[in-house]
Scaffold this active site. Structure first.
Site, PDB file in Angstrom:
ATOM      1  N   HIS A 123       0.631  -1.066  -0.040  1.00  0.00           N
ATOM      2  CA  HIS A 123      -0.256  -0.509   0.561  1.00  0.00           C
ATOM      3  C   HIS A 123       1.316   1.380  -0.096  1.00  0.00           C
ATOM      4  O   HIS A 123       0.654   1.953   0.177  1.00  0.00           O
ATOM      5  CB  HIS A 123      -0.864   0.088   1.082  1.00  0.00           C
ATOM      6  N   CYS A 134       5.582  17.419 -12.115  1.00  0.00           N
ATOM      7  CA  CYS A 134       6.892  16.676 -12.584  1.00  0.00           C
ATOM      8  C   CYS A 134       7.778  16.388 -11.274  1.00  0.00           C
ATOM      9  O   CYS A 134       8.990  15.376 -12.155  1.00  0.00           O
ATOM     10  CB  CYS A 134       7.659  18.622 -11.610  1.00  0.00           C
ATOM     11  N   ILE A 234       2.329  -9.980  18.831  1.00  0.00           N
ATOM     12  CA  ILE A 234       3.365 -10.499  17.757  1.00  0.00           C
ATOM     13  C   ILE A 234       4.280 -10.753  18.565  1.00  0.00           C
ATOM     14  O   ILE A 234       5.951 -10.454  17.817  1.00  0.00           O
ATOM     15  CB  ILE A 234       2.728 -10.076  16.352  1.00  0.00           C
TER      16      ILE A 234
END
Length: 246
Positions: A123, A134, A234
């Site tokens: 993402h 530019c 985690i």
């Protein structure tokens, strides 16, 4: 819990091509809330409350750029947050030569900040921003310091974050790299994701290796397919297991 950590440690020891697939839960332990938990934003001009998903959609960016950047700066950039124990453990696993790639749905750049080299950012990243005219590059500090809609100092064009908004397609090269890494892995560790955001979540279907490990605080649709499921932090789980083999 000790038995689960021991089993994960054994899997890591016996694996030589590990891929980590991570989601928002990987970043919440660094103090970054999942933007979808936001209450959205009430727009007085339109007398409408927009959902978080609408606020980070391509159509909202085009139609209401100022409101888009107000939400984006408040909810998606956290300049003082840092990689957590989970990020550091994964960098250590790559140093050992076992972790070959990270596939992440997060946009904070923490895996690279922790030391990982091969990271597929599905993402995009808040750390990269480009002029739509530019293509000049700007960092996240430029966005945070801008008033209203950020404009290019070189040509005056609008500066857009290199983040995949809702309604936009994922980058083909990133997808190819992620699919190839997952397809060749002998162990896939899925961490901190509820596997509900598509097409990203569908990438795990390319895995046909030996060990599927799932680490997430809540249950997911892939729990019944996994060889090991751990419902816990985690950062704690990864650091405990990886410290045992280092």
């Amino acid at each position: 819990m000790t038995a689960e950590i021991d089993k994960l440690t054994k899997i890591l020891k016996e694996s030589n091509n590990i891929v980590f697939f991570g989601g928002a839960g990987m970043s919440t332990e660094s103090g970054i809330p999942d933007f979808r938990s936001s209450n959205g934003l009430f727009n007085e001009k339109l007398n409408v409350t927009f959902t978080p998903e609408q606020l980070v959609s391509h159509s909202f960016y085009i139609r209401y750029p100022e409101e888009f950047f107000n939400f984006y700066k408040a909810k998606l950039i956290y300049p003082n947050a840092k990689p957590n124990a989970g990020h550091i453990a994964l960098a250590k696993l790559e140093e050992m030569g076992k972790l070959k790639a990270i596939v992440t749905q997060n946009i904070d750049g923490f895996h690279q900040a922790a030391g990982n080299k091969t990271v597929f950012e599905l993402h995009g990243s808040v750390l990269r921003n480009y002029c739509t005219k530019c293509h000049a590059f700007y960092d996240e500090k430029f966005i945070l310091q801008s008033k209203g809609v950020p404009t290019c100092t070189k040509c005056g064009g609008n500066v857009k974050p290199d983040v995949v908004l809702y309604e936009e397609g994922l980058d083909d090269n990133v997808i190819r790299g992620a699919v190839n890494a997952i397809a060749n892995a002998d162990t896939l560790i899925i961490g901190g994701t509820s596997l509900v955001v598509y097409p990203a979540a569908g990438l795990i279907d390319y895995f046909s290796g030996k060990n599927l490990v799932l680490i997430n605080k809540s249950s997911t649709s892939a729990d019944n397919k996994a060889d090991l499921v751990i419902h816990d932090s985690i950062g704690k789980v990864l650091s405990e297991a990886i410290n045992k083999i280092s």
